[in-house]
Motif scaffolding. Structure first.
Motif, short mmCIF file in Angstrom:
data_model
loop_
_atom_site.label_atom_id
_atom_site.label_comp_id
_atom_site.label_asym_id
_atom_site.label_seq_id
_atom_site.Cartn_x
_atom_site.Cartn_y
_atom_site.Cartn_z
N GLU A 8 9.57 -52.89 -13.10
CA GLU A 8 10.34 -54.12 -12.87
C GLU A 8 10.11 -54.65 -11.46
O GLU A 8 10.05 -55.86 -11.27
CB GLU A 8 11.83 -53.86 -13.11
CG GLU A 8 12.16 -53.70 -14.58
CD GLU A 8 13.64 -53.50 -14.81
OE1 GLU A 8 14.45 -54.06 -14.05
OE2 GLU A 8 13.98 -52.78 -15.77
N ALA A 9 9.99 -53.77 -10.48
CA ALA A 9 9.73 -54.20 -9.10
C ALA A 9 8.38 -54.90 -9.02
O ALA A 9 8.23 -55.92 -8.36
CB ALA A 9 9.79 -53.02 -8.14
N GLY A 10 7.40 -54.34 -9.73
CA GLY A 10 6.07 -54.94 -9.76
C GLY A 10 6.09 -56.31 -10.41
O GLY A 10 5.45 -57.25 -9.95
N LEU A 11 6.85 -56.44 -11.51
CA LEU A 11 6.98 -57.74 -12.17
C LEU A 11 7.68 -58.76 -11.28
O LEU A 11 7.28 -59.92 -11.22
CB LEU A 11 7.76 -57.59 -13.48
CG LEU A 11 7.01 -56.93 -14.64
CD1 LEU A 11 7.94 -56.72 -15.83
CD2 LEU A 11 5.81 -57.76 -15.04
N ALA A 12 8.74 -58.30 -10.58
CA ALA A 12 9.46 -59.21 -9.68
C ALA A 12 8.54 -59.69 -8.57
O ALA A 12 8.55 -60.88 -8.22
CB ALA A 12 10.69 -58.52 -9.11
N THR A 13 7.74 -58.81 -8.02
CA THR A 13 6.79 -59.18 -6.96
C THR A 13 5.75 -60.16 -7.49
O THR A 13 5.43 -61.16 -6.84
CB THR A 13 6.10 -57.93 -6.39
OG1 THR A 13 7.11 -57.04 -5.89
CG2 THR A 13 5.14 -58.27 -5.27
N ALA A 14 5.22 -59.88 -8.69
CA ALA A 14 4.23 -60.78 -9.28
C ALA A 14 4.85 -62.16 -9.55
O ALA A 14 4.20 -63.19 -9.33
CB ALA A 14 3.69 -60.17 -10.58
N LEU A 15 6.10 -62.18 -10.01
CA LEU A 15 6.78 -63.46 -10.26
C LEU A 15 6.97 -64.23 -8.96
O LEU A 15 6.73 -65.44 -8.91
CB LEU A 15 8.14 -63.20 -10.93
CG LEU A 15 8.96 -64.44 -11.27
CD1 LEU A 15 8.20 -65.35 -12.22
CD2 LEU A 15 10.30 -64.06 -11.86
N GLU A 16 7.38 -63.55 -7.90
CA GLU A 16 7.55 -64.22 -6.59
C GLU A 16 6.23 -64.81 -6.11
O GLU A 16 6.18 -65.92 -5.60
CB GLU A 16 8.10 -63.23 -5.57
CG GLU A 16 9.56 -62.89 -5.77
CD GLU A 16 10.04 -61.80 -4.82
OE1 GLU A 16 9.28 -61.39 -3.90
OE2 GLU A 16 11.18 -61.36 -5.00
N SER A 18 3.67 -65.70 -7.99
CA SER A 18 3.34 -66.83 -8.86
C SER A 18 4.14 -68.07 -8.49
O SER A 18 3.59 -69.17 -8.45
CB SER A 18 3.61 -66.47 -10.33
OG SER A 18 2.73 -65.45 -10.74
N GLU A 19 5.42 -67.89 -8.22
CA GLU A 19 6.25 -69.03 -7.83
C GLU A 19 5.77 -69.62 -6.51
O GLU A 19 5.72 -70.85 -6.35
CB GLU A 19 7.71 -68.61 -7.72
CG GLU A 19 8.36 -68.37 -9.07
CD GLU A 19 9.78 -67.79 -8.96
OE1 GLU A 19 10.17 -67.33 -7.87
OE2 GLU A 19 10.48 -67.80 -9.99
N ALA A 20 5.39 -68.77 -5.57
CA ALA A 20 4.89 -69.25 -4.28
C ALA A 20 3.58 -70.01 -4.47
O ALA A 20 3.35 -71.05 -3.85
CB ALA A 20 4.70 -68.09 -3.31
N ARG A 21 2.73 -69.51 -5.36
CA ARG A 21 1.44 -70.16 -5.63
C ARG A 21 1.65 -71.54 -6.28
O ARG A 21 1.00 -72.51 -5.91
CB ARG A 21 0.59 -69.25 -6.54
CG ARG A 21 -0.74 -69.83 -6.90
CD ARG A 21 -1.71 -69.73 -5.74
NE ARG A 21 -3.00 -70.24 -6.17
CZ ARG A 21 -3.72 -71.08 -5.46
NH1 ARG A 21 -3.32 -71.46 -4.28
NH2 ARG A 21 -4.87 -71.49 -5.91
N VAL A 22 2.57 -71.60 -7.25
CA VAL A 22 2.87 -72.88 -7.90
C VAL A 22 3.39 -73.88 -6.87
O VAL A 22 2.99 -75.04 -6.85
CB VAL A 22 3.86 -72.69 -9.07
CG1 VAL A 22 4.43 -74.02 -9.53
CG2 VAL A 22 3.19 -71.97 -10.23
N LYS A 23 4.28 -73.43 -6.02
CA LYS A 23 4.83 -74.31 -4.98
C LYS A 23 3.72 -74.81 -4.05
O LYS A 23 3.68 -75.99 -3.71
CB LYS A 23 5.90 -73.56 -4.19
CG LYS A 23 6.64 -74.44 -3.22
CD LYS A 23 7.77 -73.67 -2.55
CE LYS A 23 8.49 -74.58 -1.57
NZ LYS A 23 9.59 -73.91 -0.89
N ALA A 24 2.81 -73.91 -3.67
CA ALA A 24 1.70 -74.31 -2.79
C ALA A 24 0.79 -75.31 -3.50
O ALA A 24 0.34 -76.29 -2.89
CB ALA A 24 0.91 -73.07 -2.36
#
Length: 194
Positions: A8-16, A18-24
């Motif tokens: 779950e920690a790995g998924l949360a990190t990957a989601l963060e 991805s969200e940062a990449r989309v924002k960029a």
């Protein structure tokens, strides 16, 4: 992230990430749209300015065909400037949070028509806008949509723009219909257009 299993920690990190990449990417997209719009508007203003100057200084020496061509240059420059503005509007719309509120679709139609009529006062308009066309939605996005539909009717009509806007309520949904007498399109290509 304390307390989360490793997966779950790995998924949360990957989601963060991805969200940062989309924002960029969205930031880059807006900068790109603004840059294109800004960089292309400058030469467009120069074209329009020279066409205006040519009309003032030499317009009387041009024959009717030359004056018509000069008017076409200025019209094309105005249309392209409007396209650049639309590009920026769409870019901003994608980045903004949507909000839902009552929106008067009829008023948006009338505003779009009045803007176009102000730019081309010689065009005749016969518009019929039904009463009570209030829908729930994001006003900014609905203004863009209605404006584009009205501009299409305007652009592909002859000397007189005929536009009929009506609506039917189906429960909480307002189904809006816009009909014009423009040139239309070949239905064989509907899947490509829409």
């Amino acid at each position: 992230m304390a307390g989360l299993p490793q997966g779950e920690a790995g998924l949360a990190t990957a989601l963060e990430r991805s969200e940062a990449r989309v924002k960029a990417l969205l930031t880059q997209q807006e900068a790109f749209a603004y840059g294109i719009s800004h960089d292309l508007r400058a030469p467009l203003r120069v074209i329009d300015a020279y066409a205006t100057m040519l009309g003032r200084q030499s317009g009387e020496r041009l024959d009717q065909d030359g004056r018509d061509q000069l008017a076409r240059i200025r019209d094309a420059a105005a249309r392209m400037a409007a396209l650049f503005e639309s590009l920026l509007d769409y870019s901003r719309a994608e980045r903004s949070e949507m909000s839902s509120a009552p929106v008067d679709i009829g008023l948006l139609v009338e505003l779009a028509l009045s803007e176009l009529q102000e730019a081309e006062p010689a065009r005749r308009v016969r518009a019929s806008v039904g009463p009570g066309l209030v829908a729930m939605g994001d006003e900014r996005l609905l203004r863009l949509l209605v404006g584009q539909l009205v501009r299409n009717a305007w652009r592909f009509s002859g000397d007189t723009v005929v536009l009929e806007v009506s609506g039917v309520r189906d429960g909480s949904v307002l189904r809006v219909a816009m009909r014009d007498e423009g040139s239309g399109f070949d239905m064989r290509y509907a899947d490509r257009i829409f």
